[in-house]
Design a protein around this motif. Structure first.
Motif, short mmCIF file in Angstrom:
data_model
loop_
_atom_site.label_atom_id
_atom_site.label_comp_id
_atom_site.label_asym_id
_atom_site.label_seq_id
_atom_site.Cartn_x
_atom_site.Cartn_y
_atom_site.Cartn_z
N VAL A 89 0.85 -1.20 0.00
CA VAL A 89 0.00 0.00 0.00
C VAL A 89 0.89 1.25 0.00
CG1 VAL A 89 -1.85 1.22 1.19
CG2 VAL A 89 -1.81 -1.27 1.21
N LEU A 90 1.92 1.23 0.86
CA LEU A 90 2.87 2.34 0.88
C LEU A 90 3.54 2.48 -0.48
CD1 LEU A 90 4.70 4.46 2.29
CD2 LEU A 90 6.19 2.56 2.95
N LEU A 91 3.98 1.36 -1.04
CA LEU A 91 4.69 1.38 -2.32
C LEU A 91 3.84 2.07 -3.40
CD1 LEU A 91 7.30 0.22 -3.73
CD2 LEU A 91 5.85 -1.69 -4.43
N ALA A 92 2.57 1.70 -3.46
CA ALA A 92 1.69 2.26 -4.49
C ALA A 92 1.53 3.77 -4.31
CB ALA A 92 0.33 1.56 -4.44
N ASP A 93 1.39 4.21 -3.07
CA ASP A 93 1.22 5.64 -2.83
C ASP A 93 2.54 6.39 -3.03
OD1 ASP A 93 -1.44 5.48 -2.37
OD2 ASP A 93 -1.32 5.57 -0.18
N LEU A 94 3.62 5.78 -2.55
CA LEU A 94 4.93 6.46 -2.59
C LEU A 94 5.42 6.67 -4.02
CD1 LEU A 94 7.21 7.53 -0.74
CD2 LEU A 94 8.24 5.25 -0.85
N VAL A 95 5.37 5.64 -4.84
CA VAL A 95 5.94 5.79 -6.20
C VAL A 95 5.16 6.81 -7.01
CG1 VAL A 95 7.07 3.54 -6.29
CG2 VAL A 95 4.73 3.77 -7.17
N ARG A 96 3.87 6.98 -6.69
CA ARG A 96 3.10 7.98 -7.44
C ARG A 96 3.46 9.40 -7.04
NH1 ARG A 96 -2.89 5.83 -6.93
NH2 ARG A 96 -2.06 5.10 -4.94
N LEU A 97 4.16 9.53 -5.90
CA LEU A 97 4.62 10.87 -5.47
C LEU A 97 6.05 11.15 -5.92
CD1 LEU A 97 3.21 10.83 -1.84
CD2 LEU A 97 2.34 12.17 -3.75
N LEU A 98 6.72 10.13 -6.43
CA LEU A 98 8.12 10.30 -6.85
C LEU A 98 8.15 10.59 -8.35
CD1 LEU A 98 9.85 7.38 -4.90
CD2 LEU A 98 9.94 9.82 -4.39
N ASP A 99 8.17 11.86 -8.70
CA ASP A 99 8.13 12.21 -10.13
C ASP A 99 9.54 12.24 -10.71
OD1 ASP A 99 8.79 14.35 -8.61
OD2 ASP A 99 7.76 15.84 -9.84
N ILE A 100 10.23 11.10 -10.56
CA ILE A 100 11.56 10.92 -11.14
C ILE A 100 11.54 9.55 -11.82
CG2 ILE A 100 12.88 12.38 -9.53
CD1 ILE A 100 13.42 9.90 -7.83
N PRO A 101 12.41 9.35 -12.81
CA PRO A 101 12.41 8.04 -13.48
C PRO A 101 12.81 6.95 -12.49
CG PRO A 101 13.74 9.64 -14.69
CD PRO A 101 13.40 10.26 -13.38
N GLY B 82 -3.21 -2.19 9.45
CA GLY B 82 -3.77 -1.26 8.48
C GLY B 82 -2.72 -0.75 7.52
N TYR B 83 -3.18 -0.19 6.41
CA TYR B 83 -2.30 0.40 5.40
C TYR B 83 -1.20 -0.60 4.99
CZ TYR B 83 -0.30 4.24 2.78
OH TYR B 83 0.16 5.05 1.76
N GLY B 84 -1.61 -1.85 4.83
CA GLY B 84 -0.67 -2.90 4.42
C GLY B 84 -0.26 -3.84 5.54
N LEU B 85 -0.30 -3.35 6.78
CA LEU B 85 0.13 -4.20 7.91
C LEU B 85 -1.00 -5.10 8.37
CD1 LEU B 85 1.65 -1.08 8.89
CD2 LEU B 85 2.95 -2.98 9.81
N ASP B 86 -0.64 -6.32 8.74
CA ASP B 86 -1.66 -7.30 9.07
C ASP B 86 -1.53 -7.84 10.48
OD1 ASP B 86 0.77 -8.85 8.44
OD2 ASP B 86 -0.54 -10.59 8.66
N TYR B 87 -2.61 -8.40 10.95
CA TYR B 87 -2.59 -9.33 12.07
C TYR B 87 -3.23 -10.61 11.55
CZ TYR B 87 -3.86 -11.77 16.33
OH TYR B 87 -4.01 -12.74 17.30
N ARG B 88 -2.43 -11.68 11.46
CA ARG B 88 -2.91 -12.94 10.90
C ARG B 88 -3.60 -12.75 9.56
NH1 ARG B 88 -4.62 -16.66 16.09
NH2 ARG B 88 -2.48 -16.93 16.75
#
Ligand code: IMP
Ligand code: MG
Length: 177
Positions: free
Chosen positions: A41-53, A149-155
């Motif tokens: 979830v972090l990865l998807a949000d983060l890469v969309r904010l990184l406007d570099i190749p 939440g936001y990608g982290l799980d319990y079981r």
């Protein structure tokens, strides 16, 4: 469960981390590697904010551990589809808890000959570190609680919550993971 970080707080903290990453990596050949499953979830949000190749890759790291009992870390690099030789690698994970995951992953990535390996995490848990490294980029420091939440799980549950919440003891039945 008690909400620790709201959607709005997450958005702002991740944007700040993205800005630091953008400045750090501008003009360099970057491969962002997400550690599955917690980082997606972090990865998807983060890469969309990184406007570099950049390239996006995934590896799988799973540890079979209990609440206070570290288990062996199972790492699978099979999903890595492009060569990271001479490229800057940014390892993205959901949480830095004991640090053992990152500690074990860095030398394995180093063997692939990257120009550099740095780490970015959404959360760093206070007072739990067992290794002599720290993540290079951290969006939030949090108290020592079990969070979901936001990608982290319990079981394997709760990854889809859009916020970060701490589970109450009665919401966990014994072993974590
Ligand atoms: P470390 O190796 O102890 O730093 O732990 C890293 C991994 O343990 C994370 O990538 C998570 O998968 C898991 N983990 C640690 N703390 C929590 C938590 O509070 N909630 C959910 N997963 C956690
Ligand atoms: Mg994980």
């Amino acid at each position: 469960m008690k909400v620790l970080l709201t959607e709005d707080q997450l958005r702002k903290g991740i944007a700040q981390m993205a800005e630091k990453l953008r400045q750090h990596y501008a003009g360099r050949p970057l491969t962002v590697i997400g550690v599955m499953i917690g980082s997606i979830v972090l990865l998807a949000d983060l890469v969309r904010l990184l406007d570099i190749p950049l390239r996006v890759e995934l590896i799988l790291a799973r540890c079979c551990r209990g609440a206070n009992r570290p288990g062996p870390l199972v790492v699978n690099f099979d999903l890595l589809s492009s060569d990271v030789r001479d490229r800057d690698v940014l390892l993205v994970d959901d949480i830095f808890d004991t640090g053992n995951t990152i500690w074990e992953l860095i030398p394995q990535l180093d063997e692939l000959g990257p120009a550099s390996v740095r780490t970015a995490v959404l959360l760093r848990k206070q007072g739990r570190c067992q290794v002599p490294v720290q993540p290079d980029f951290v969006a939030f420091d949090i108290p020592d609680a079990f969070v979901v939440g936001y990608g982290l799980d319990y079981r394997d549950m709760y990854r889809n919550l859009p916020y970060i919440a701490a589970l109450e003891p009665h919401e966990m039945s014994g072993e974590i993971g």
